[in-house]
Design an enzyme around this catalytic site. Structure first.
Site, PDB file in Angstrom:
ATOM      1  N   TYR A  91       3.418  -5.112  18.049  1.00 50.99           N
ATOM      2  CA  TYR A  91       3.555  -6.568  18.077  1.00 50.99           C
ATOM      3  C   TYR A  91       3.920  -7.022  19.486  1.00 50.99           C
ATOM      4  CZ  TYR A  91       3.740  -6.146  12.967  1.00 50.99           C
ATOM      5  OH  TYR A  91       3.437  -5.867  11.662  1.00 50.99           O
ATOM      6  N   ASN A 114      -2.891 -13.983   8.250  1.00 50.98           N
ATOM      7  CA  ASN A 114      -4.297 -13.610   8.370  1.00 50.98           C
ATOM      8  C   ASN A 114      -5.054 -13.867   7.064  1.00 50.98           C
ATOM      9  OD1 ASN A 114      -6.763 -12.376   8.828  1.00 50.98           O
ATOM     10  ND2 ASN A 114      -5.922 -10.346   9.192  1.00 50.98           N
ATOM     11  N   CYS A 122      -5.428  -6.772  11.023  1.00 50.85           N
ATOM     12  CA  CYS A 122      -4.007  -6.934  11.323  1.00 50.85           C
ATOM     13  C   CYS A 122      -3.200  -5.683  10.973  1.00 50.85           C
ATOM     14  CB  CYS A 122      -3.449  -8.161  10.617  1.00 50.85           C
ATOM     15  SG  CYS A 122      -3.631  -8.116   8.824  1.00 50.85           S
ATOM     16  N   HIS A 123      -3.761  -4.811  10.111  1.00 48.06           N
ATOM     17  CA  HIS A 123      -3.056  -3.565   9.779  1.00 48.06           C
ATOM     18  C   HIS A 123      -2.924  -2.652  10.993  1.00 48.06           C
ATOM     19  CE1 HIS A 123      -7.337  -2.638   9.194  1.00 48.06           C
ATOM     20  NE2 HIS A 123      -7.024  -1.386   9.476  1.00 48.06           N
ATOM     21  N   GLU A 149      -8.419   5.284   8.668  1.00 48.47           N
ATOM     22  CA  GLU A 149      -9.010   5.194  10.008  1.00 48.47           C
ATOM     23  C   GLU A 149      -8.588   6.349  10.917  1.00 48.47           C
ATOM     24  OE1 GLU A 149      -8.337   1.398  11.823  1.00 48.47           O
ATOM     25  OE2 GLU A 149      -9.204   0.298  10.149  1.00 48.47           O
TER      26      GLU A 149
END
Length: 153
Positions: A91, A114, A122-123, A149
């Site tokens: 962040y 979001n 946003c994750h 991912e």
């Protein structure tokens, strides 16, 4: 144009995408309780989402409309769209990129608002020190997406 929705199943539940004819996502949310009615689509948008949730390195980079979002929120969400698959930023790092060093909490609020998770990833924004931070649909889901991912968190 009529607004409809489609669902895509994944191991933790369903992703529900409200869209115009399955082309332009308007709102995305996670139905982890599987309470939302099934609705399938053969649109390219649905197929891309299915491939992504199956673990394929599928880009979900189609058009999004953030025109109603406040300026800082819009900029933060647009910045989140540039975070590569399998990569995380903090962040605080995102606040610095946006020219607002010290605005990590504001970035967190922007990520929390979001309307298009996955399409705006946003994750991939995490807290400093390897902590996950928050996620509108729960930390378990954020962890699952980052694991999918192959992100190093």
């Amino acid at each position: 144009m009529r607004t409809g929705y489609f669902t895509v199943r994944f191991p933790l539940g369903k992703v529900v995408v409200h869209s115009d004819d399955g082309i332009f996502p308007r709102r995305v949310f996670f139905d982890l309780a599987n309470g939302y009615p099934e609705s399938h689509s053969l649109s390219p948008l649905a197929r891309s989402l299915e491939r992504y949730l199956a673990g394929e390195k599928e880009p979900l980079d189609g058009p999004v409309d953030l025109g109603q979002a406040p300026s800082f929120t819009r900029r933060a969400l647009e910045c989140a769209r540039t975070i590569p698959y399998g990569t995380v930023v903090t962040y605080g790092d995102m606040a610095a990129i946006l020219g607002s060093k010290g605005a990590a909490r504001a970035v967190g609020r922007a990520m929390g608002s979001n309307p298009l998770p996955l399409f705006i990833p946003c994750h991939r924004v995490v807290a400093r020190g390897g902590k996950l931070g928050g996620f509108s649909s729960g930390i378990e889901l954020k962890r699952w997406l980052l694991d999918l991912e192959g992100a190093d968190v």
